[in-house]
Write a protein that holds these residues in place. Structure first.
Motif, short mmCIF file in Angstrom:
data_model
loop_
_atom_site.label_atom_id
_atom_site.label_comp_id
_atom_site.label_asym_id
_atom_site.label_seq_id
_atom_site.Cartn_x
_atom_site.Cartn_y
_atom_site.Cartn_z
N SER A 65 -3.72 2.99 4.69
CA SER A 65 -3.65 4.44 4.50
C SER A 65 -3.76 5.12 5.86
CB SER A 65 -4.75 4.94 3.56
OG SER A 65 -6.00 4.93 4.22
N PHE A 66 -3.40 6.39 5.89
CA PHE A 66 -3.40 7.13 7.15
C PHE A 66 -4.81 7.63 7.48
CE2 PHE A 66 1.00 7.49 5.72
CZ PHE A 66 1.68 7.16 6.88
N ASP A 67 -5.19 7.47 8.75
CA ASP A 67 -6.46 8.04 9.21
C ASP A 67 -6.22 9.48 9.68
OD1 ASP A 67 -5.37 8.01 11.75
OD2 ASP A 67 -6.72 6.49 12.56
N PRO A 68 -7.27 10.24 10.05
CA PRO A 68 -7.09 11.64 10.46
C PRO A 68 -6.15 11.83 11.64
CG PRO A 68 -9.40 11.19 10.00
CD PRO A 68 -8.71 9.88 9.97
N ASN A 69 -5.94 10.76 12.44
CA ASN A 69 -5.06 10.87 13.61
C ASN A 69 -3.62 10.47 13.31
OD1 ASN A 69 -7.18 11.67 15.39
ND2 ASN A 69 -7.88 9.53 15.44
N SER A 79 10.99 4.79 0.22
CA SER A 79 10.98 5.31 -1.15
C SER A 79 10.57 4.29 -2.19
CB SER A 79 12.37 5.85 -1.51
OG SER A 79 13.34 4.81 -1.42
N GLN A 80 10.74 2.97 -1.92
CA GLN A 80 10.45 1.99 -2.96
C GLN A 80 10.03 0.65 -2.36
OE1 GLN A 80 14.05 1.29 -5.17
NE2 GLN A 80 15.29 1.02 -3.34
N ALA A 81 9.48 -0.21 -3.21
CA ALA A 81 9.04 -1.53 -2.76
C ALA A 81 10.25 -2.36 -2.34
CB ALA A 81 8.28 -2.24 -3.89
N MET A 82 10.04 -3.22 -1.35
CA MET A 82 11.14 -4.06 -0.88
C MET A 82 10.62 -5.38 -0.32
SD MET A 82 12.22 -2.04 2.65
CE MET A 82 12.82 -0.63 1.73
N ILE A 83 11.47 -6.42 -0.44
CA ILE A 83 11.20 -7.70 0.20
C ILE A 83 11.68 -7.58 1.64
CG2 ILE A 83 11.74 -10.16 0.22
CD1 ILE A 83 12.18 -9.96 -2.82
N ILE A 84 10.78 -7.84 2.58
CA ILE A 84 11.09 -7.62 3.99
C ILE A 84 11.96 -8.76 4.52
CG2 ILE A 84 10.13 -7.21 6.29
CD1 ILE A 84 9.59 -5.01 4.18
N GLU A 85 12.98 -8.40 5.24
CA GLU A 85 13.91 -9.38 5.79
C GLU A 85 13.26 -10.19 6.92
OE1 GLU A 85 17.14 -6.96 7.04
OE2 GLU A 85 17.70 -6.38 5.00
N PRO A 86 13.63 -11.49 7.04
CA PRO A 86 13.03 -12.36 8.07
C PRO A 86 13.12 -11.79 9.49
CG PRO A 86 14.31 -13.66 6.52
CD PRO A 86 14.59 -12.23 6.20
N GLU A 87 14.24 -11.14 9.81
CA GLU A 87 14.41 -10.60 11.16
C GLU A 87 13.37 -9.51 11.45
OE1 GLU A 87 16.80 -10.74 8.87
OE2 GLU A 87 17.90 -12.50 9.63
N LEU A 121 2.98 3.76 -1.15
CA LEU A 121 2.09 4.40 -2.11
C LEU A 121 2.21 5.91 -1.96
CD1 LEU A 121 -1.06 2.19 -1.44
CD2 LEU A 121 0.64 1.87 -3.25
N PHE A 122 2.55 6.59 -3.05
CA PHE A 122 2.70 8.04 -3.02
C PHE A 122 1.67 8.68 -3.95
CE2 PHE A 122 6.88 6.50 -1.75
CZ PHE A 122 7.20 7.35 -0.71
N VAL A 123 1.09 9.78 -3.50
CA VAL A 123 0.17 10.56 -4.31
C VAL A 123 0.61 12.01 -4.26
CG1 VAL A 123 -2.21 11.27 -4.68
CG2 VAL A 123 -1.73 8.99 -3.78
N GLY A 124 1.01 12.54 -5.42
CA GLY A 124 1.48 13.91 -5.46
C GLY A 124 2.71 14.14 -4.60
N LYS A 147 5.69 -3.69 -7.63
CA LYS A 147 5.92 -2.28 -7.98
C LYS A 147 4.90 -1.84 -9.02
CE LYS A 147 10.90 -1.93 -7.03
NZ LYS A 147 12.25 -1.79 -7.65
N ASN A 148 4.63 -2.74 -9.98
CA ASN A 148 3.63 -2.43 -11.02
C ASN A 148 2.25 -2.25 -10.39
OD1 ASN A 148 1.63 -2.87 -13.18
ND2 ASN A 148 3.42 -3.35 -14.44
N LEU A 149 1.90 -3.15 -9.46
CA LEU A 149 0.60 -3.07 -8.79
C LEU A 149 0.48 -1.80 -7.95
CD1 LEU A 149 0.24 -6.79 -7.67
CD2 LEU A 149 -1.19 -5.62 -9.33
N SER A 150 1.55 -1.46 -7.23
CA SER A 150 1.51 -0.24 -6.42
C SER A 150 1.42 0.98 -7.33
CB SER A 150 2.74 -0.14 -5.52
OG SER A 150 3.93 -0.02 -6.27
N GLY A 151 2.05 0.90 -8.50
CA GLY A 151 1.94 1.99 -9.47
C GLY A 151 0.51 2.15 -9.95
#
Length: 403
Positions: free
Chosen positions: A95-99, A136-144, A168-171, A197-201
């Motif tokens: 998550s993002f810190d104050p900075n 915008s959505q969950a993805m499998i990250i490419e090896p490169e 993760l989006f909130v509001g 995606k279910n877990l992130s939901g």
């Protein structure tokens, strides 16, 4: 002879054919049984995964209900992620810190020092690089993409070959990311992506519910007009304060405060003027308290407090000083001045009473003793003051006369 030989050959050929059919059928049966076994195993695994997802939903709801720490909730979600996805070596919630940097707020498999020192810009995340900033959505990250993060994944030099990252989006606002990593190549597929995606939901629901829960909790605990605690929440905290003081042999003081003249202001100038008076009095009265003290609105024009590290005598002196300051700065409403004033009473624990009800009763009695004394004093002043002359007599006074 020849005819018998031919018959035997026919019988042998048919036997071989039947045997072939039997062997073929057995082989097909074995393949079918194996297929059923694999299908059953997959169904069992799938059923287990969805059962775990159901358990997770219950755990998250319980954690929100009991207002548990976010790190505990996210760690629980990561526990289930490891059990559901299998062959996962690392997991993290960022998550993002104050900075504006991404930090790890929950993790599994990471070195604690690595977690403490981790800082990452949004532009350097898997998601940002792979999506070109269109997160915008969950993805499998490419090896490169993974290869470029070798120094940011682990402090122990392990090589990770498969990663799923879910935003993760909130509001509607990007809160952070849920990541799971594996040392196995091509470990994750579409089914795993759907599960993450279910877990992130689940996390998003948790964050949103927690935000709303805290907001509604704050509303239920805070008086909308004065910003002080509500009576119900004060009584809860007050009872805890007395219990704590009893256990550790501590002293504390309960204070009751009553705003003077609120009804007359409401009747004469209207409720907006009364609200102005209430807010000013609440600010002044709470000014007698320390940061550690508990302060609440007890009723329409009454306030209540628990004061620590003091006694009734000291609080009386502090309140008289605050009352003097308040009266010296009258409020202006509709071109008219309102002079705020309040009465008060204090009770010491354990000298005056040993429970909340007793302390409030003593403090309240002393408050009304103060109000009664003020009324008697006002009556004595009224008796000493000369009676006003009748209107007819005033009309015949010469100019410049003082009546």
């Amino acid at each position: 002879m020849h005819q018998g030989h031919r018959i035997n050959k026919i019988i042998l050929d048919r036997s071989l054919f039947v045997s072939g059919l039997v062997v073929g059928a057995a082989a097909l049966t074995a393949v079918f049984v194996a297929f059923l076994a694999i299908t059953h195993l997959r169904a069992v695994r799938r059923s287990r995964k969805y059962r775990l997802l159901g358990e997770l939903a219950s755990e998250v709801n319980r954690a929100i209900l009991f207002n548990e720490d976010e790190e505990i909730i996210f760690s629980t979600i990561l526990d289930y992620a490891f059990r559901i996805l299998e062959k996962v070596n690392l997991g993290s919630v960022l998550s993002f810190d104050p900075n504006g940097y991404l930090v790890i707020i929950a993790s599994h498999g990471f070195d604690p020092d690595f977690v403490r020192n981790f800082r990452l810009r949004l532009e350097d995340t898997f998601q940002y690089r792979q999506s070109g900033g269109n997160i915008s959505q969950a993805m499998i990250i490419e090896p490169e993409i993974i290869k470029g993060f070798a120094d940011k994944l682990d402090s122990e030099g392990r090589e990770y070959k498969s990663i799923i990252s879910a935003p993760l989006f909130v509001g509607g606002r990007l809160y952070g990311f849920l990541n799971v990593d594996s040392v196995h190549a091509k470990r994750f597929g579409p089914a795993d992506l759907a599960l993450l995606k279910n877990l992130s939901g689940q996390i998003e629901v948790c964050l949103l519910a927690r935000t709303r829960y805290r907001s509604s909790l704050a509303e239920s605990r805070t008086d909308a007009l004065t910003g002080l605690l509500t009576r119900g929440y004060f009584e809860e905290l007050g009872a805890h304060a007395v219990k704590h003081a009893t256990r550790y042999d501590l002293a504390l003081t309960f204070g009751m405060y009553d705003l003077d003249g609120l009804k007359q202001v409401n009747d004469g100038l209207g409720h907006p003027a009364g609200d102005l008076l209430l807010v000013a009095a609440a600010k002044a009265i709470s000014g007698t308290a320390r940061k550690s003290d508990i302060f609440g609105r007890y009723g329409g024009d009454e306030f209540i407090a628990v004061h620590y590290n003091t006694d009734a005598k000291e609080m009386t002196e502090r309140s008289l000083e605050k009352l003097k300051e308040l009266r010296a700065a009258p409020l202006s409403f509709g071109g008219k001045e309102i002079a705020p004033s309040f009465s008060f009473g204090f009770a010491d624990f354990p000298a005056d009473a040993q429970d909340v009800a007793g302390l409030i009763s003593v403090a309240d009695a002393r408050l009304y003793a103060m109000k009664s004394e003020r009324k008697r004093e006002a009556d004595r002043k009224d008796k000493k003051a000369p009676a006003p002359k009748p209107a007819e007599e005033r009309d015949h006074l010469p100019r410049g006369s003082v009546s």
